[in-house]
Design a protein around this motif. Structure first.
Motif, short mmCIF file in Angstrom:
data_model
loop_
_atom_site.label_atom_id
_atom_site.label_comp_id
_atom_site.label_asym_id
_atom_site.label_seq_id
_atom_site.Cartn_x
_atom_site.Cartn_y
_atom_site.Cartn_z
N PHE A 36 14.11 46.43 -24.38
CA PHE A 36 12.85 46.32 -25.10
C PHE A 36 13.02 45.37 -26.28
N GLN A 37 12.04 44.50 -26.49
CA GLN A 37 12.04 43.67 -27.68
C GLN A 37 11.47 44.48 -28.83
N HIS A 38 12.15 44.43 -29.98
CA HIS A 38 11.68 45.12 -31.19
C HIS A 38 11.37 44.09 -32.26
N GLY A 39 10.41 44.40 -33.12
CA GLY A 39 10.09 43.49 -34.21
C GLY A 39 9.19 44.13 -35.24
N LEU A 40 9.17 43.54 -36.43
CA LEU A 40 8.27 43.95 -37.50
C LEU A 40 7.06 43.03 -37.48
N TRP A 50 1.29 36.45 -33.63
CA TRP A 50 1.49 37.26 -32.44
C TRP A 50 2.30 36.49 -31.39
N LEU A 51 1.91 35.25 -31.12
CA LEU A 51 2.60 34.45 -30.12
C LEU A 51 4.04 34.14 -30.53
N LYS A 52 4.29 34.07 -31.82
CA LYS A 52 5.64 33.79 -32.32
C LYS A 52 6.54 35.01 -32.21
N LEU A 53 6.01 36.19 -32.51
CA LEU A 53 6.84 37.39 -32.59
C LEU A 53 6.93 38.16 -31.28
N VAL A 54 5.84 38.19 -30.52
CA VAL A 54 5.83 38.94 -29.26
C VAL A 54 6.13 37.97 -28.12
N ARG A 55 7.40 37.70 -27.91
CA ARG A 55 7.79 36.67 -26.95
C ARG A 55 8.05 37.23 -25.56
N ARG A 56 8.33 38.51 -25.47
CA ARG A 56 8.53 39.12 -24.16
C ARG A 56 8.14 40.59 -24.24
N THR A 57 7.82 41.14 -23.09
CA THR A 57 7.48 42.56 -23.01
C THR A 57 8.46 43.24 -22.06
N PRO A 58 8.64 44.54 -22.18
CA PRO A 58 7.95 45.45 -23.10
C PRO A 58 8.37 45.22 -24.56
N PHE A 59 7.40 45.38 -25.46
CA PHE A 59 7.60 45.10 -26.88
C PHE A 59 7.28 46.34 -27.70
N VAL A 60 8.11 46.58 -28.72
CA VAL A 60 7.90 47.69 -29.65
C VAL A 60 7.87 47.11 -31.06
N GLY A 61 6.70 47.11 -31.67
CA GLY A 61 6.55 46.54 -33.01
C GLY A 61 6.25 47.61 -34.04
N LEU A 62 6.53 47.29 -35.30
CA LEU A 62 6.27 48.23 -36.39
C LEU A 62 5.57 47.50 -37.53
N VAL A 86 3.33 49.45 -32.54
CA VAL A 86 2.58 48.70 -31.54
C VAL A 86 3.41 48.63 -30.26
N LEU A 87 2.87 49.13 -29.17
CA LEU A 87 3.57 49.19 -27.89
C LEU A 87 2.87 48.25 -26.90
N VAL A 88 3.63 47.35 -26.31
CA VAL A 88 3.06 46.38 -25.37
C VAL A 88 3.86 46.42 -24.07
N ASN A 89 3.16 46.61 -22.96
CA ASN A 89 3.79 46.51 -21.65
C ASN A 89 2.94 45.62 -20.76
#
Length: 201
Positions: A36-40, A50-62, A86-89
């Motif tokens: 899982f990709q994690h990020g703030l 969004w496009l810069k930080l969420v580069r792959r899924t599944p993503f777990v953001g805070l 924030v959970l993205v699949n």
């Protein structure tokens, strides 16, 4: 939850630091960074960010949302801090985006795992500086990025809160002054603010 004695340690430690780290650790325990990709994420999220930080899924953001003061507690500051997980699949089938299948996990699995990891967690090892209350999940809405991401993405938000307290410094006879220091960008020089005279209680 012991109240925090305000001093120079607040520039690097305290309940907001500790609670954020605890949330991240709990999330990484159930969503291993190997898969899982994690990020703030900032609260004011733009398409470019969004496009810069969420580069792959599944993503777990805070995302840290803020603090709401608790009223009628006298001169001691008490507040409730809030975060959004924030959970993205991603899944090509709209129905399987929710439930998942052998091709990929679904949104419900991520949401339930996040709730189980966070709701009711209490850091019993926290000291007076980093102490915060029990983590509570207060809301779990479905989210949208207005077509920022892939049309195959599913998003959910898990709202988490924790209470914390800061001791009224004026009530501490032995604490007459507060002094801290700020250091920026790894520089060796330190910006020391002036002492704050706490005066009489």
């Amino acid at each position: 939850m012991a109240p925090l004695n305000p001093a120079s340690v607040l520039t690097a430690r305290g309940p907001l630091f500790a609670a954020t780290a605890a949330i991240q650790a709990r999330l990484q325990a159930v969503f291993p960074p190997s898969h899982f990709q994690h990020g703030l994420l900032p609260a004011n999220l733009s398409r470019e960010t969004w496009l810069k930080l969420v580069r792959r899924t599944p993503f777990v953001g805070l995302t840290w949302i803020g603090v709401v003061p608790i009223r009628d507690v006298g001169r001691q500051f008490r507040g409730t801090a809030s975060w959004r997980v924030v959970l993205v699949n991603t899944h090509p089938d709209p129905g399987q985006r929710m439930t998942g299948d052998r091709l990929g996990l679904g949104q419900f699995a991520m949401v339930q795992a996040a709730i189980a990891a966070l709701h009711g967690y209490t850091d019993t090892a926290a000291d007076d500086v980093g102490g915060f209350g029990t983590l509570m999940v207060t809301d779990v809405p479905a989210l949208t990025t207005d077509e920022w991401g892939s049309l195959d993405d599913a998003l959910a938000g898990v709202m988490v809160t924790a209470d914390f307290a800061l001791t009224d410094a004026h009530a501490l006879e032995e604490l007459l002054r507060l002094r801290g220091a700020w250091q920026f960008d790894g520089a060796t020089d330190i910006a020391a603010p002036a002492d704050i005279d706490m005066g009489d209680a």
